[in-house]
Motif scaffolding. Sequence first.
Motif, PDB file in Angstrom:
ATOM      1  N   MET A 123      76.150  -3.787  78.936  1.00  0.00           N
ATOM      2  CA  MET A 123      75.838  -2.438  78.473  1.00  0.00           C
ATOM      3  C   MET A 123      75.868  -2.330  76.948  1.00  0.00           C
ATOM      4  SD  MET A 123      75.820  -1.156  81.605  1.00  0.00           S
ATOM      5  CE  MET A 123      75.961   0.628  81.544  1.00  0.00           C
ATOM      6  N   ILE A 148      66.179  -9.308  93.178  1.00  0.00           N
ATOM      7  CA  ILE A 148      67.360  -8.605  93.704  1.00  0.00           C
ATOM      8  C   ILE A 148      68.519  -9.550  93.984  1.00  0.00           C
ATOM      9  CG2 ILE A 148      66.215  -6.581  94.701  1.00  0.00           C
ATOM     10  CD1 ILE A 148      66.368  -8.049  97.418  1.00  0.00           C
ATOM     11  N   PRO A 200      59.314  -8.847  90.747  1.00  0.00           N
ATOM     12  CA  PRO A 200      60.111  -8.571  91.947  1.00  0.00           C
ATOM     13  C   PRO A 200      60.321  -9.808  92.835  1.00  0.00           C
ATOM     14  CG  PRO A 200      58.578  -6.780  91.585  1.00  0.00           C
ATOM     15  CD  PRO A 200      58.239  -7.860  90.564  1.00  0.00           C
ATOM     16  N   LYS A 288      75.989   7.823  86.477  1.00  0.00           N
ATOM     17  CA  LYS A 288      75.790   9.212  86.885  1.00  0.00           C
ATOM     18  C   LYS A 288      76.980   9.822  87.603  1.00  0.00           C
ATOM     19  CE  LYS A 288      70.839   8.742  87.634  1.00  0.00           C
ATOM     20  NZ  LYS A 288      69.894   8.630  88.719  1.00  0.00           N
ATOM     21  N   SER A 318      76.811  -1.725  91.168  1.00  0.00           N
ATOM     22  CA  SER A 318      76.953  -1.793  89.717  1.00  0.00           C
ATOM     23  C   SER A 318      77.969  -0.767  89.265  1.00  0.00           C
ATOM     24  CB  SER A 318      75.610  -1.521  89.029  1.00  0.00           C
ATOM     25  OG  SER A 318      75.246  -0.169  89.223  1.00  0.00           O
TER      26      SER A 318
ATOM     27  N   PRO B 146      70.128   0.186  87.106  1.00  0.00           N
ATOM     28  CA  PRO B 146      70.498  -1.165  87.552  1.00  0.00           C
ATOM     29  C   PRO B 146      69.251  -1.946  87.977  1.00  0.00           C
ATOM     30  CG  PRO B 146      71.978   0.457  88.513  1.00  0.00           C
ATOM     31  CD  PRO B 146      70.878   1.222  87.833  1.00  0.00           C
ATOM     32  N   SER B 147      69.272  -3.256  87.738  1.00  0.00           N
ATOM     33  CA  SER B 147      68.067  -4.062  87.972  1.00  0.00           C
ATOM     34  C   SER B 147      67.607  -4.031  89.425  1.00  0.00           C
ATOM     35  CB  SER B 147      68.304  -5.503  87.522  1.00  0.00           C
ATOM     36  OG  SER B 147      69.302  -6.114  88.317  1.00  0.00           O
ATOM     37  N   ILE B 148      68.529  -3.835  90.392  1.00  0.00           N
ATOM     38  CA  ILE B 148      68.093  -3.862  91.792  1.00  0.00           C
ATOM     39  C   ILE B 148      67.175  -2.695  92.135  1.00  0.00           C
ATOM     40  CG2 ILE B 148      69.979  -5.211  92.789  1.00  0.00           C
ATOM     41  CD1 ILE B 148      71.215  -2.488  93.643  1.00  0.00           C
ATOM     42  N   ARG B 149      67.143  -1.649  91.305  1.00  0.00           N
ATOM     43  CA  ARG B 149      66.238  -0.533  91.586  1.00  0.00           C
ATOM     44  C   ARG B 149      64.817  -0.797  91.091  1.00  0.00           C
ATOM     45  NH1 ARG B 149      67.591   5.447  90.212  1.00  0.00           N
ATOM     46  NH2 ARG B 149      65.620   5.580  91.343  1.00  0.00           N
ATOM     47  N   PRO B 151      62.455  -3.139  91.465  1.00  0.00           N
ATOM     48  CA  PRO B 151      61.323  -3.449  92.354  1.00  0.00           C
ATOM     49  C   PRO B 151      60.696  -2.199  93.001  1.00  0.00           C
ATOM     50  CG  PRO B 151      63.061  -5.057  92.669  1.00  0.00           C
ATOM     51  CD  PRO B 151      63.622  -3.996  91.752  1.00  0.00           C
ATOM     52  N   ASP B 201      73.449  -4.300  85.398  1.00  0.00           N
ATOM     53  CA  ASP B 201      73.711  -2.863  85.369  1.00  0.00           C
ATOM     54  C   ASP B 201      72.669  -2.067  84.614  1.00  0.00           C
ATOM     55  OD1 ASP B 201      76.213  -2.996  86.644  1.00  0.00           O
ATOM     56  OD2 ASP B 201      77.064  -3.757  84.784  1.00  0.00           O
ATOM     57  N   LEU B 259      63.709   8.684  88.250  1.00  0.00           N
ATOM     58  CA  LEU B 259      64.910   8.445  87.444  1.00  0.00           C
ATOM     59  C   LEU B 259      66.058   9.348  87.896  1.00  0.00           C
ATOM     60  CD1 LEU B 259      63.574   8.056  83.787  1.00  0.00           C
ATOM     61  CD2 LEU B 259      64.492   6.274  85.266  1.00  0.00           C
ATOM     62  N   LEU B 260      65.707  10.543  88.360  1.00  0.00           N
ATOM     63  CA  LEU B 260      66.740  11.493  88.792  1.00  0.00           C
ATOM     64  C   LEU B 260      67.207  11.213  90.218  1.00  0.00           C
ATOM     65  CD1 LEU B 260      65.218  14.786  87.351  1.00  0.00           C
ATOM     66  CD2 LEU B 260      67.153  13.474  86.448  1.00  0.00           C
ATOM     67  N   GLU B 261      66.393  10.476  90.988  1.00  0.00           N
ATOM     68  CA  GLU B 261      66.724  10.180  92.374  1.00  0.00           C
ATOM     69  C   GLU B 261      67.478   8.861  92.456  1.00  0.00           C
ATOM     70  OE1 GLU B 261      65.762  11.987  95.144  1.00  0.00           O
ATOM     71  OE2 GLU B 261      64.797  13.568  93.970  1.00  0.00           O
ATOM     72  N   GLU B 262      67.949   8.562  93.668  1.00  0.00           N
ATOM     73  CA  GLU B 262      68.603   7.279  93.896  1.00  0.00           C
ATOM     74  C   GLU B 262      67.598   6.215  94.313  1.00  0.00           C
ATOM     75  OE1 GLU B 262      72.417   6.692  94.623  1.00  0.00           O
ATOM     76  OE2 GLU B 262      72.271   8.122  92.965  1.00  0.00           O
TER      77      GLU B 262
END
Lengths: 328, 328
Positions: A123, A148, A200, A288, A318, B146-149, B151, B201, B259-262
């Motif tokens: 970070m 992933i 990906p 968040k 994370s 976080p990187s997992i999001r 894809p 992260d 960005l606001l969602e999960e």
Amino acid sequence: MNDVAARILHRLSKAGDFLSGEVLCREFCITRSAVWKHIQLLRNEGYHVEALTGRGYRLTSLTGRPVEAEVAPFLTVRRFGRSILYHEVTASTNMLAKSLASDGLPEGCVVVADAQTGGRGRMGRTWVSPSGVNLYFSLILRPGVPSIRVPQLTLLVAAAIHQALNSVVPGIAPLVKWPNDILINGRKVCGVLCEMQSEPDFTNFVVVGIGINVNQSEIPPELQDRATSIFLETGRLVSRPELLASFLNHFEPLYDAWLLEEDLGFILPYLERYSLLQSKQVTIDQLKRTISGTVSGIARGGELMLDGADGQTILISSGEADLQKRTL
Amino acid sequence: MNDVAARILHRLSKAGDFLSGEVLCREFCITRSAVWKHIQLLRNEGYHVEALTGRGYRLTSLTGRPVEAEVAPFLTVRRFGRSILYHEVTASTNMLAKSLASDGLPEGCVVVADAQTGGRGRMGRTWVSPSGVNLYFSLILRPGVPSIRVPQLTLLVAAAIHQALNSVVPGIAPLVKWPNDILINGRKVCGVLCEMQSEPDFTNFVVVGIGINVNQSEIPPELQDRATSIFLETGRLVSRPELLASFLNHFEPLYDAWLLEEDLGFILPYLERYSLLQSKQVTIDQLKRTISGTVSGIARGGELMLDGADGQTILISSGEADLQKRTL
């Protein structure tokens, strides 16, 4: 250092005793005066090389810097660390390694620096990187797995560092703090920062950045409650080349196993055994939100398993984990 | 093109009719001879500008190239596409954008090329990129998630392209083929290649690369069963600047919502409705194995949901999906 000088250094280091100039001439196909010139080069680099008429040359001390010629004698693995790019000082070994990896530097190459002027942790946090005492290095990987899976590497690296510390400094009892730190007696001695460039489906490269506080004898006052070094914990000076090689020796087989597996399942018992957070009450600070619960383990994907007050187990992928005060 | 010339072009384009030299002098604070010089510059760039004594200047046709001055009039969003770096030809807009993003180019900037000499699709495959007819561009994002999001972004981009195609070329009925292609009548008209540089992260940047076969009138014989263009399917020439702007107009609000969602939950009904694979028998080719089943949907994380012969539903996060022949 030129290539012949490095190989002479390696040869002297392995011999451990006097080698005659004649032997060196023959092995390296050079003249006696060339041998002498290379010995002078090594002395200019800080190596102590004794010269005795009739007996030849003997290496009496290494510099202790994590350079290729000093790491190589300790290496037992075939791919990782066979090429080590050493810099007296660089902004950040991860930045340099990312740039070199973009240019095509192959898997297994290590970028190491004696000091960093812009060392970073996760970070974007600062990693204090004084000169000549610690290890700052970045290993280039090209795992080719879906992106992933890459966050799993951080814990795999932590396991290898844990093994290397136990092997080189027996008895110091390090613990892994999910996801990327190693602590001794509750204070950080090592941090891991993995960065990747990927699609990906395919990871082009990962740069595994590692900072280990090895022989640092003073920690800035504002960090003393959180950071320490191997020297401060044990009173022992540790060979940086040996510790670097030991990490690579432990990590290469773990990495090869992980590539064949789907996940971290094969290393979970080890990670959970040496996990600082296991069975502890923690608070996870995500960007968040904040989540609290009791850590029940690590999942096969590398996530922290957290049992909430409602009895539900959630997986945390994370965030920053803090031990709640009453459980410290 | 210099900045003043670009702004004059934009002004003429918005006016749609004659503007007197006097008006242009006043608005841009330049002399009449300077106005004339800038008009000459525009003509040298291929723009048709009519000049009539007593009436002034009128733009009679644009070049149709996806340059900033021609895209801007169609843009309705505030951040994406406000800076467009145009190249006649480059190896790959993704390669160039990654390099510029590493150097700090901010979110929303677009790198576009009229032709690519080394255009690539997923897994290093070639993307044929002839000059002057199609869209090849890369959008820089800095999502900080976080990187997992990351894809998930590929499907989000596919949704925005789908919306843009429907908006600019009504009636062509495109379908999204999980995870990254858009097809018309069973043949590929668009591909998406997202590449990222990230820590676990935190995602430093994502480069969203998009290739759309727009006005291409011939497809190489070896690709004719798999690839097509908007022109070949509809007989209509489409404005590339308008299509690029329309994508950005649709994508910016989707991205802000994401960005606001999960996860992708908010866009799943749309994606499933226009999914080529929905309810189809497919075979997924992964690097290590092949899996077959019936597609039952798309999961919130962007994975393909596959019902196997044993009735179990599995989530596929990567791989190449092929429709089984009997269901084509």
